[in-house]
Motif scaffolding. Sequence first.
Motif, mmCIF file in Angstrom:
data_model
loop_
_atom_site.group_PDB
_atom_site.id
_atom_site.type_symbol
_atom_site.label_atom_id
_atom_site.label_comp_id
_atom_site.label_asym_id
_atom_site.label_seq_id
_atom_site.Cartn_x
_atom_site.Cartn_y
_atom_site.Cartn_z
ATOM 1 N N LEU A 67 0.819 -1.210 0.000
ATOM 2 C CA LEU A 67 0.000 0.000 0.000
ATOM 3 C C LEU A 67 0.853 1.260 0.000
ATOM 4 O O LEU A 67 0.480 2.273 -0.599
ATOM 5 C CB LEU A 67 -0.953 -0.022 1.186
ATOM 6 C CG LEU A 67 -2.131 -0.991 0.998
ATOM 7 C CD1 LEU A 67 -2.794 -1.299 2.325
ATOM 8 C CD2 LEU A 67 -3.142 -0.441 0.004
ATOM 9 N N CYS A 68 2.022 1.202 0.643
ATOM 10 C CA CYS A 68 2.957 2.324 0.548
ATOM 11 C C CYS A 68 3.429 2.508 -0.894
ATOM 12 O O CYS A 68 3.556 3.648 -1.377
ATOM 13 C CB CYS A 68 4.150 2.093 1.470
ATOM 14 S SG CYS A 68 3.779 2.267 3.231
ATOM 15 N N ARG A 69 3.689 1.415 -1.581
ATOM 16 C CA ARG A 69 4.090 1.494 -3.000
ATOM 17 C C ARG A 69 2.975 2.103 -3.843
ATOM 18 O O ARG A 69 3.232 2.925 -4.729
ATOM 19 C CB ARG A 69 4.415 0.102 -3.546
ATOM 20 C CG ARG A 69 5.628 -0.577 -2.971
ATOM 21 C CD ARG A 69 5.932 -1.842 -3.733
ATOM 22 N NE ARG A 69 6.449 -1.540 -5.059
ATOM 23 C CZ ARG A 69 6.491 -2.422 -6.063
ATOM 24 N NH1 ARG A 69 6.021 -3.636 -5.908
ATOM 25 N NH2 ARG A 69 6.997 -2.074 -7.224
ATOM 26 N N ILE A 70 1.752 1.672 -3.577
ATOM 27 C CA ILE A 70 0.611 2.186 -4.339
ATOM 28 C C ILE A 70 0.462 3.692 -4.142
ATOM 29 O O ILE A 70 0.243 4.451 -5.102
ATOM 30 C CB ILE A 70 -0.678 1.442 -3.927
ATOM 31 C CG1 ILE A 70 -0.626 -0.007 -4.440
ATOM 32 C CG2 ILE A 70 -1.913 2.160 -4.472
ATOM 33 C CD1 ILE A 70 -1.756 -0.881 -3.925
ATOM 34 N N LEU A 71 0.599 4.158 -2.913
ATOM 35 C CA LEU A 71 0.488 5.596 -2.652
ATOM 36 C C LEU A 71 1.616 6.378 -3.313
ATOM 37 O O LEU A 71 1.419 7.509 -3.762
ATOM 38 C CB LEU A 71 0.462 5.856 -1.152
ATOM 39 C CG LEU A 71 -0.817 5.406 -0.429
ATOM 40 C CD1 LEU A 71 -0.698 5.642 1.068
ATOM 41 C CD2 LEU A 71 -2.042 6.118 -0.992
ATOM 42 N N SER A 72 2.798 5.775 -3.397
ATOM 43 C CA SER A 72 3.897 6.444 -4.103
ATOM 44 C C SER A 72 3.560 6.631 -5.573
ATOM 45 O O SER A 72 3.847 7.677 -6.163
ATOM 46 C CB SER A 72 5.193 5.636 -3.962
ATOM 47 O OG SER A 72 5.689 5.694 -2.644
ATOM 48 N N ALA A 73 2.953 5.613 -6.166
ATOM 49 C CA ALA A 73 2.565 5.722 -7.575
ATOM 50 C C ALA A 73 1.482 6.775 -7.769
ATOM 51 O O ALA A 73 1.549 7.612 -8.680
ATOM 52 C CB ALA A 73 2.090 4.363 -8.091
ATOM 53 N N ILE A 74 0.472 6.766 -6.903
ATOM 54 C CA ILE A 74 -0.658 7.676 -7.058
ATOM 55 C C ILE A 74 -0.279 9.115 -6.749
ATOM 56 O O ILE A 74 -0.597 10.041 -7.504
ATOM 57 C CB ILE A 74 -1.826 7.237 -6.147
ATOM 58 C CG1 ILE A 74 -2.364 5.870 -6.605
ATOM 59 C CG2 ILE A 74 -2.938 8.276 -6.158
ATOM 60 C CD1 ILE A 74 -3.387 5.276 -5.645
#
Length: 263
Positions: free
Chosen positions: A177-184
């Motif tokens: 989820l941290c990775r996803i937020l970095s992308a978004i």
Amino acid sequence: MESTIPASLQPCIDAYLHALVSWHARFVGIYLHGSIALGAFEEGESDIDVLALIQGEWSSEEMKQFAAVHAQLVQQQPLCKLMDVTYIPLQQQSPSAIFRDGTFTTPAHLDATMAWITKHQGIRLLGPEPATLPLTVTWDDVLEAMRFNLDVYWAGKARRAYLFWFDYWVMTSVATLCRILSAIEEGEIIAKSVALQRWRERFPQRWQLLLDEAWRIRHHPDQPSLYHNRIQRKRETLAFLAYARARGGEALQAASRMHREKT
């Protein structure tokens, strides 16, 4: 061969390419993506992520032959069991086959994140340079994949609360989820450990213990948990899932509004 490939992986990759010599005509190109391409490979944690673009479709008999190639490869180079190889016909980009966890199965799917990393940061093992590949993937496609992850994949996992009793799912959910937020929010695809470090400094204080716990599980699993009990940790993990999904959803909505206003 690219110097960014960890030296410990070179024998496995060399053995893989050698095993494919008689099959080279069937490939458009073979590329490393994932943590290796991102410069964040971690011994004992990361997979060897490979995207192999093939010419046309394979018959069921060819599938069996290629499965045997992989089985023999793992016997010769046990490290090759870490290989996560996706075989996709370039023209159709339709489901084909995948070798994962030592098993050759179908179907496989070329997702937007894999395609983006390959095209923009991939390491060539065979074929043309990745930047020249006709992979029709945009950043909007990547964001749509992130939306699916938030609204479908992780929403489904959150409904199975028992999963977060276990170390693996605590670490994987928090880091991913941290990775996803970095992308978004930042427009960047980064590795799990990098994401944990980055967001520890950016999230509200409440989540720092959970991120430290995820880091402990990933890098120091022999050390005791930072939580008094698993029930408390599970509750916090589920609360974090709800927080991260809501935050990511709001960021995606804001990005969509800005896009509509510009057009």
